[in-house]
Design an enzyme around this catalytic site. Structure first.
Site, PDB file in Angstrom:
ATOM      1  N   CYS A   1      77.834  62.158  49.849  1.00 26.63           N
ATOM      2  CA  CYS A   1      79.277  62.083  49.609  1.00 26.63           C
ATOM      3  C   CYS A   1      79.978  62.341  50.932  1.00 26.63           C
ATOM      4  O   CYS A   1      79.594  63.241  51.682  1.00 26.63           O
ATOM      5  CB  CYS A   1      79.714  63.114  48.575  1.00 26.63           C
ATOM      6  SG  CYS A   1      81.484  63.007  48.209  1.00 26.63           S
TER       7      CYS A   1
ATOM      8  N   CYS B   1      73.836  64.157  33.543  1.00 25.62           N
ATOM      9  CA  CYS B   1      74.742  64.183  34.696  1.00 25.62           C
ATOM     10  C   CYS B   1      74.229  63.159  35.717  1.00 25.62           C
ATOM     11  O   CYS B   1      73.125  63.298  36.238  1.00 25.62           O
ATOM     12  CB  CYS B   1      74.723  65.609  35.252  1.00 25.62           C
ATOM     13  SG  CYS B   1      75.759  65.851  36.678  1.00 25.62           S
TER      14      CYS B   1
ATOM     15  N   CYS C   1      80.151  72.427  48.374  1.00 22.84           N
ATOM     16  CA  CYS C   1      79.287  71.475  47.673  1.00 22.84           C
ATOM     17  C   CYS C   1      78.098  71.029  48.526  1.00 22.84           C
ATOM     18  O   CYS C   1      78.276  70.564  49.656  1.00 22.84           O
ATOM     19  CB  CYS C   1      80.123  70.259  47.261  1.00 22.84           C
ATOM     20  SG  CYS C   1      79.137  68.941  46.546  1.00 22.84           S
TER      21      CYS C   1
ATOM     22  N   CYS D   1      83.631  68.616  50.510  1.00 23.56           N
ATOM     23  CA  CYS D   1      84.243  69.801  49.908  1.00 23.56           C
ATOM     24  C   CYS D   1      83.462  71.021  50.406  1.00 23.56           C
ATOM     25  O   CYS D   1      82.235  70.959  50.557  1.00 23.56           O
ATOM     26  CB  CYS D   1      84.217  69.719  48.385  1.00 23.56           C
ATOM     27  SG  CYS D   1      85.184  68.327  47.788  1.00 23.56           S
TER      28      CYS D   1
HETATM   29  N1  SAH Z   1      82.682  64.033  43.322  1.00 24.03           N
HETATM   30  C1  SAH Z   1      83.062  64.325  42.007  1.00 24.03           C
HETATM   31  C2  SAH Z   1      81.921  64.455  41.027  1.00 24.03           C
HETATM   32  C3  SAH Z   1      80.707  65.188  41.501  1.00 24.03           C
HETATM   33  S1  SAH Z   1      80.891  66.921  41.775  1.00 24.03           S
HETATM   34  C4  SAH Z   1      83.955  65.547  41.958  1.00 24.03           C
HETATM   35  O1  SAH Z   1      84.061  66.241  42.958  1.00 24.03           O
HETATM   36  O2  SAH Z   1      84.570  65.764  40.908  1.00 24.03           O
HETATM   37  C5  SAH Z   1      80.850  67.549  40.106  1.00 24.03           C
HETATM   38  C6  SAH Z   1      81.483  68.933  39.925  1.00 24.03           C
HETATM   39  O3  SAH Z   1      80.675  69.968  40.537  1.00 24.03           O
HETATM   40  C7  SAH Z   1      82.850  69.034  40.586  1.00 24.03           C
HETATM   41  O4  SAH Z   1      83.801  69.649  39.763  1.00 24.03           O
HETATM   42  C8  SAH Z   1      82.542  69.863  41.784  1.00 24.03           C
HETATM   43  O5  SAH Z   1      83.688  70.419  42.292  1.00 24.03           O
HETATM   44  C9  SAH Z   1      81.525  70.840  41.233  1.00 24.03           C
HETATM   45  N2  SAH Z   1      80.789  71.571  42.274  1.00 24.03           N
HETATM   46  C10 SAH Z   1      80.480  71.147  43.508  1.00 24.03           C
HETATM   47  N3  SAH Z   1      79.823  72.122  44.202  1.00 24.03           N
HETATM   48  C11 SAH Z   1      79.734  73.184  43.361  1.00 24.03           C
HETATM   49  C12 SAH Z   1      79.146  74.481  43.484  1.00 24.03           C
HETATM   50  N4  SAH Z   1      78.539  74.882  44.600  1.00 24.03           N
HETATM   51  N5  SAH Z   1      79.229  75.306  42.423  1.00 24.03           N
HETATM   52  C13 SAH Z   1      79.826  74.910  41.260  1.00 24.03           C
HETATM   53  N6  SAH Z   1      80.386  73.691  41.096  1.00 24.03           N
HETATM   54  C14 SAH Z   1      80.346  72.839  42.130  1.00 24.03           C
HETATM   55 FE1  SF4 Z   2      81.830  64.959  47.038  1.00 21.72          FE
HETATM   56 FE2  SF4 Z   2      80.830  67.304  46.308  1.00 21.72          FE
HETATM   57 FE3  SF4 Z   2      83.421  67.086  46.862  1.00 21.72          FE
HETATM   58 FE4  SF4 Z   2      82.443  65.958  44.605  1.00 21.72          FE
HETATM   59  S1  SF4 Z   2      82.508  68.146  45.101  1.00 21.72           S
HETATM   60  S2  SF4 Z   2      83.851  65.039  46.116  1.00 21.72           S
HETATM   61  S3  SF4 Z   2      80.387  65.341  45.365  1.00 21.72           S
HETATM   62  S4  SF4 Z   2      81.727  66.801  48.333  1.00 21.72           S
END
Ligand code: SAH
Ligand code: SF4
Length: 355
Positions: free
Chosen positions: A114, A107, A121, A118
């Site tokens: 970022c 990964c 995250c 979100c």
């Molecule tokens: N920015 C991209 C890729 C990185 S995040 C994206 O958002 O797709 C990779 C994956 O991890 C995404 O599906 C994201 O939503 C998930 N993710 C982020 N925070 C998480 C959490 N606390 N628990 C489980 N999955 C999470």
């Molecule tokens: Fe960025 Fe995390 Fe959202 Fe992916 S899930 S876009 S890494 S803030």
């Protein structure tokens, strides 16, 4: 003034061919150099023995091949490995290797931090510092491949997912040459089915990715309506569900066997009810997809709770009744903070502080 040297690890094969031809060298030299760097793991130009002395001297004069600076390696009790790389004085990024029966998934991070924030995250909580260079993206794979040979030669990287820190499609310019190297038989030679770019839904960049790379696509959907998605994945306010779903429906229209992966985080009481599942089926009606349910991994200072196993099973059953192929992602490496969404590295947020 002496001319700044270029980082040779920023070049894909096509990029290096173009550079060589523009500088009076035959294009096939690029294939030889790429093989030395990414298959033989040789960065010392003097050891590239099938290359003429004159070209070697030119390479020494014009290029550098810096190693990734690994500041920490952690190995989980389940075999997951996490590396921290120092990308500059203030910022660290993370890379995770997840061994499974018969395969190994790496990964990779695409950005230091970022900007998309979100709500669930850890990377998003840290804010954004900068885009990683092609050399830093491919460097994570290069480093991991070499290091795994030492840790356990039986462990192989069969899959690469751009699911570490950052939004890969906000760094498309540097991502594309890295993807080219991953798929190139002269470099890592991975299958297009096994290299996946995950995006929160940057629709115009998804179109560009589709035109420029054969890699597989995953979208982080997480909600079946705009109101909830705006809250969980704020970029939805810019590119809404309808635009995102439209793009996904067309994404593999010339390769009908290929499916888009839909990632859906399971947060108790927030997006995991039977109504959410039914709505999700409707939203995905036009998309050739497989769904990956991801139990929410708790992160500090956020009150969400992971859905119960019962809620996840119920949700999954509803999707499967509608013939949607569904898997539940196993949580791996949570004892070393390597699980999805737990990657925070150590980021100096440029959006909040000036130093
Ligand atoms: N920015 C991209 C890729 C990185 S995040 C994206 O958002 O797709 C990779 C994956 O991890 C995404 O599906 C994201 O939503 C998930 N993710 C982020 N925070 C998480 C959490 N606390 N628990 C489980 N999955 C999470
Ligand atoms: Fe960025 Fe995390 Fe959202 Fe992916 S899930 S876009 S890494 S803030």
């Amino acid at each position: 003034m002496t001319k700044a040297k270029l980082n040779l690890l920023n070049f894909s094969l096509s990029g290096l061919k173009e550079y060589f031809v523009a500088h009076g060298q035959p294009g096939y030299r690029a294939t030889q150099v790429i093989k030395w760097l990414h298959q033989e793991f040789v960065t010392d130009f003097d050891k590239m023995t099938n290359i003429s002395k004159t070209l070697r001297a030119e390479l020494i004069e014009n290029f550098v091949t810096p190693d990734m600076n690994c500041s920490k390696e952690l190995i989980s009790k389940d075999g997951t490995v996490k590396w921290l790389f120092q990308v500059d004085v203030k910022n660290q990024i993370e890379t995770v290797f997840i061994p499974e029966d018969g395969r190994g998934t790496l990964c990779l991070s695409s950005q230091a931090g970022c900007a998309l924030a979100c709500s669930f995250c850890a990377t998003g909580m840290q804010g954004f510092s900068h885009n990683l260079s092609t050399a830093e993206i491919i460097g994570q794979l290069r480093y991991a491949k070499l290091r795994l040979k030492e840790i356990d030669p039986n462990k192989k990287i069969t899959n690469v997912v751009m699911m570490g820190m950052g939004e890969p499609l906000l760094n498309l310019k540097n991502l594309l040459p890295a993807l080219e190297l991953m798929l190139d038989d002269n470099a890592y030679g991975l299958s297009k089915y096994r290299v996946t770019v995950s995006t929160s839904g940057i629709v115009p960049a998804m179109e560009k990715l589709r035109e420029n790379s054969e890699a597989s696509l995953a979208i982080s959907l997480h909600a079946p309506n705009d109101i909830l998605r705006n809250e969980l994945v704020p970029i939805n306010k810019k590119y809404n569900l309808k635009q995102l779903i439209n793009c996904c429906s067309n994404y593999f229209k010339n390769q009908p066997k290929r499916k888009v992966t839909v990632e859906y985080i399971m947060i108790s009481g927030v997006n995991d009810t039977t109504q959410h599942a039914k709505d999700l089926c409707k939203v995905l009606k036009s998309v050739n997809c497989k769904i990956n349910l991801i139990p929410y991994n708790p992160i500090p200072d956020v009150d969400y709770k992971t859905s119960s196993n019962n809620a996840i099973t119920k949700f999954r059953n509803i999707l499967e009744q509608k013939k949607l192929q569904t898997t539940v992602r196993k949580t791996r490496g949570d004892d070393i903070d390597a699980a999805c969404g737990q990657l925070a590295g150590n980021i100096k947020n440029r959006l909040k502080s000036k130093d």
